[in-house]
Design a protein around this motif. Structure first.
Motif, short mmCIF file in Angstrom:
data_model
loop_
_atom_site.label_atom_id
_atom_site.label_comp_id
_atom_site.label_asym_id
_atom_site.label_seq_id
_atom_site.Cartn_x
_atom_site.Cartn_y
_atom_site.Cartn_z
N LEU A 1 0.82 -1.22 0.00
CA LEU A 1 0.00 0.00 0.00
C LEU A 1 0.86 1.26 0.00
CD1 LEU A 1 -2.84 -1.12 2.41
CD2 LEU A 1 -2.98 -0.79 -0.07
N ALA A 2 2.06 1.16 0.57
CA ALA A 2 2.95 2.33 0.60
C ALA A 2 3.32 2.77 -0.81
CB ALA A 2 4.20 2.01 1.41
N THR A 3 3.23 1.84 -1.77
CA THR A 3 3.59 2.20 -3.15
C THR A 3 2.49 2.99 -3.84
OG1 THR A 3 2.69 0.14 -4.06
CG2 THR A 3 5.01 0.10 -3.40
N VAL A 4 1.27 2.97 -3.29
CA VAL A 4 0.17 3.69 -3.95
C VAL A 4 -0.38 4.83 -3.10
CG1 VAL A 4 -0.55 1.79 -5.44
CG2 VAL A 4 -1.52 1.96 -3.15
N ALA A 5 -0.10 4.82 -1.80
CA ALA A 5 -0.63 5.88 -0.93
C ALA A 5 0.16 7.17 -1.13
CB ALA A 5 -0.55 5.44 0.53
N ALA A 6 -0.50 8.30 -0.92
CA ALA A 6 0.19 9.58 -1.04
C ALA A 6 1.23 9.70 0.09
CB ALA A 6 -0.83 10.71 -0.94
N PRO A 7 2.31 10.42 -0.16
CA PRO A 7 3.33 10.57 0.89
C PRO A 7 2.72 11.18 2.15
CG PRO A 7 4.09 11.51 -1.20
CD PRO A 7 2.66 11.16 -1.38
N GLY A 8 3.12 10.67 3.31
CA GLY A 8 2.64 11.21 4.58
C GLY A 8 1.37 10.53 5.09
N VAL A 9 0.75 9.72 4.24
CA VAL A 9 -0.47 9.01 4.67
C VAL A 9 -0.07 7.83 5.54
CG1 VAL A 9 -2.36 7.54 3.86
CG2 VAL A 9 -1.86 9.70 2.70
N SER A 10 -0.67 7.71 6.72
CA SER A 10 -0.32 6.57 7.59
C SER A 10 -1.17 5.36 7.19
CB SER A 10 -0.55 6.94 9.05
OG SER A 10 -1.92 6.93 9.34
N ILE A 11 -0.49 4.20 7.14
CA ILE A 11 -1.15 2.96 6.71
C ILE A 11 -1.33 2.08 7.93
CG2 ILE A 11 -0.90 0.90 5.28
CD1 ILE A 11 0.87 2.75 3.43
N HIS A 12 -2.55 1.61 8.11
CA HIS A 12 -2.82 0.79 9.29
C HIS A 12 -3.60 -0.45 8.86
CE1 HIS A 12 -3.47 -0.07 13.51
NE2 HIS A 12 -4.73 -0.35 13.20
N VAL A 13 -3.12 -1.61 9.31
CA VAL A 13 -3.83 -2.87 9.02
C VAL A 13 -4.50 -3.34 10.30
CG1 VAL A 13 -3.61 -5.27 8.27
CG2 VAL A 13 -2.22 -3.49 7.18
N ASP A 14 -5.80 -3.49 10.22
CA ASP A 14 -6.58 -3.93 11.37
C ASP A 14 -6.92 -5.41 11.14
OD1 ASP A 14 -7.91 -3.64 13.70
OD2 ASP A 14 -9.63 -2.54 12.87
N LEU A 15 -6.30 -6.28 11.95
CA LEU A 15 -6.53 -7.72 11.78
C LEU A 15 -7.73 -8.12 12.65
CD1 LEU A 15 -5.25 -10.26 10.45
CD2 LEU A 15 -4.02 -10.59 12.59
N VAL A 16 -8.74 -8.69 12.02
CA VAL A 16 -9.97 -9.02 12.78
C VAL A 16 -10.33 -10.50 12.58
CG1 VAL A 16 -10.87 -6.67 12.59
CG2 VAL A 16 -11.47 -8.36 10.84
N TRP A 17 -11.08 -11.02 13.53
CA TRP A 17 -11.55 -12.43 13.44
C TRP A 17 -13.06 -12.50 13.30
CZ3 TRP A 17 -7.76 -15.30 12.13
CH2 TRP A 17 -6.46 -14.98 12.55
N GLU A 18 -13.71 -11.34 13.36
CA GLU A 18 -15.16 -11.27 13.16
C GLU A 18 -15.45 -10.33 12.01
OE1 GLU A 18 -17.68 -12.89 14.42
OE2 GLU A 18 -16.42 -14.10 15.74
N PRO A 19 -16.25 -10.70 11.04
CA PRO A 19 -16.82 -12.03 10.88
C PRO A 19 -15.75 -13.03 10.46
CG PRO A 19 -17.29 -10.70 8.94
CD PRO A 19 -16.59 -9.80 9.92
N PRO A 20 -15.90 -14.31 10.81
CA PRO A 20 -14.90 -15.29 10.40
C PRO A 20 -14.86 -15.46 8.89
CG PRO A 20 -16.78 -16.37 11.47
CD PRO A 20 -17.02 -14.90 11.55
N TRP A 21 -13.67 -15.75 8.39
CA TRP A 21 -13.53 -16.01 6.96
C TRP A 21 -14.29 -17.30 6.60
CZ3 TRP A 21 -11.78 -20.15 4.12
CH2 TRP A 21 -11.56 -19.92 2.76
N THR A 22 -14.97 -17.28 5.47
CA THR A 22 -15.62 -18.51 4.98
C THR A 22 -15.26 -18.69 3.50
OG1 THR A 22 -17.62 -17.47 4.14
CG2 THR A 22 -17.62 -18.09 6.49
N PRO A 23 -15.40 -19.91 2.98
CA PRO A 23 -15.06 -20.14 1.57
C PRO A 23 -15.93 -19.33 0.61
CG PRO A 23 -15.26 -22.22 2.77
CD PRO A 23 -15.73 -21.15 3.69
#
Lengths: 113, 373
Positions: free
Chosen positions: A78-100
């Protein structure tokens, strides 16, 4: 939250950034599956603000030790496409659970569906 | 959740310490195994730890080496510092076993499995799914085996629980992966029936070794057939690079799992196939999985960069080839068995060299791209 019928994940932000962000996320590949995280359906939502880019995503297993590495790769991509100075945050969640049901058509075909 | 922070100095020291202890368990376990297979290794004769390494070969390989590695892997996944107490305890158990302190060694391994079980409870609470519950069951199987060993039991029943831990751990991870393929009706029920048979076989091993061994072996063989039929490796073997290599490791491992199951059944009926039963399982199935997953797990756990390439197939081919020499030839004579065992050890050395080569290749590469392969 589920993605729309066509979009692989919910998107909230400038329309012109949606395609490059999706392309960047699609460069993050699960090495065992040979599929990217968008095709697997791990990305739930992306939200782009004036100075932040937030990704909400999950993993297929809470016992996966590769989680941190994939999160780092998402941030790098994402750093390759975000504008400079934009903070990138990944929120890892378990709800809702992944399904096929979240697999893309391409992923289903590859896995014999 | 925040991204992975750079490792603190304390974390760096902890990981180096664990790496050294994992290497100690592996090296001593392998040397103990070579001596058991009848190889003459004069350079190790008379050393204080050699005799314990021979006696505790299985505990070193399954608990000291793999138990510690799996404990580290799960601690990294759960992102909780106390979870590292499990691999630290099993690594300490390794040292106690090598010092000839069997009681302390098995008690530490038991402690490791108790902590590890707690870690898996946390994971189940985070994600309640069939595969996370099965990982918890696998941890409990390790605990039962360690408990029996701590009580002084040294029969094949202990080995069945210890191998049950490894087999169910792998099976749980494969079950998770099969969620990506369209599942046939009844396939998941069949999987759970096989798991139940495996646990029942291990449990029956103490009071009724013949029936228990027969059931355990049958479950291993059926699990192999299930994995051959339903695992995603059937599809990913058509991919390229690392994905294909991992699939080859998996499919080769399933063939040995089938051999191990049949041999375990035969062993329970008194046939002289003990080496086949134990090492088709431990080396053919489990080590093949380790070789397959190391290029993915090592960067995550040890924070090293690897560049995957075709050389990874060489130690894999050497492992499977020399295992064939050991197990097929071993039925004809002890010389074949010893030569094959030496080849197995050589395959592990070759694999370590390949990993070091892949690390060097990654260092020569420009900064990492966003995709892992």
């Amino acid at each position: 939250m589920t993605a729309g019928s066509d979009a692989p994940f919910d998107y909230d932000g400038p329309a012109e950034l949606q395609a490059p962000i999706t392309a960047a996320l699609s460069r993050v590949v699960d090495p065992e599956l040979a599929l990217d995280i968008v095709d697997i359906g791990l990305v739930y939502a992306v939200s782009v603000g004036a100075d932040s880019l937030i990704v909400r995503m999950t993993m297929t297993s809470a016992a996966c030790p590769v989680t941190d590495l994939l999160v780092e790769e998402v941030e790098q991509a994402l750093a390759t496409v975000a504008a400079p100075g934009v903070s990138i945050h990944v929120d890892l969640v378990w709800e809702p659970p992944w399904t096929p049901d979240r697999l893309s058509q391409r992923a289903r075909r590859f896995m014999g569906g | 959740m925040s991204p992975a922070p750079a490792l603190s100095p304390a974390a760096r020291v902890l990981r180096l310490l664990l790496l050294a202890l994992v290497a100690t368990a592996l090296l001593s376990g392998v040397i103990g195994g070579l001596l058991r297979a009848g190889l003459a290794l004069p350079m190790f004769e008379g050393l204080r730890w050699t005799a314990p390494a021979v006696v505790s070969h299985a505990a070193l390989m399954i608990g000291g080496f793999l138990g510690t590695v799996i404990g580290i892997e799960r601690a990294v996944a759960v992102r909780l510092r106390p979870a590292f107490a499990a691999p630290l305890a099993s690594a300490a158990g390794t040292l106690a076993l090598l010092a000839g302190q069997d009681g302390a060694g098995h008690a530490l391994l038991l402690l490791a499995s108790v902590v590890f079980t707690g870690v898996n409870v946390v994971i189940v609470r985070r994600q309640r799914a069939a595969h996370t519950v099965l990982l918890l069951v696998a941890a409990l199987a390790w605990g039962v085996g360690n408990g029996l060993a701590a009580l002084g039991e040294r029969s094949d029943a202990v080995l069945a629980w210890w191998f049950g831990f490894l087999v169910l751990t792998i099976a749980a991870e494969r079950l998770e992966m099969t969620r990506l393929t369209p599942r046939k009706p009844g396939s998941v029920a069949a999987f759970h029936a096989v798991v139940a048979a495996l646990l029942l076989g291990a449990a029956a091993g103490s009071p009724w070794p013949r029936a228990g061994g027969l059931l355990f072996g049958t479950a291993l063989a059926l699990l192999a057939l299930w994995l051959m039929r339903f695992d995603i490796a059937r599809h990913t073997v058509r991919a390229s690079g690392l994905s294909r290599y991992m699939a080859v490791c998996l499919l080769g491992g399933y063939a040995w799992l089938l051999v191990a199951g049949i041999a375990w059944m035969a062993l329970a009926q008194g046939l002289p196939v003990r080496d086949v039963a134990l090492h088709a399982l431990g080396l053919g199935f489990v080590l093949s999985m380790v070789m397959g997953h190391a290029p993915v797990i090592l960067p995550a756990v040890a924070r090293v960069r690897l560049r995957f390439g075709w050389p990874f197939y060489l130690p894999l081919a050497l492992l499977h080839g020399t295992l064939l020499v050991r197990l097929a030839g071993g039925l004809a004579g002890d010389g074949w068995r010893a030569a094959g065992a030496a080849g197995n050890a050589l395959a592990m050395v070759a694999f370590a060299a390949t990993v070091l080569g892949a690390m060097a290749a990654a260092r020569r590469q420009p900064a990492p791209g966003p995709a892992p392969d």
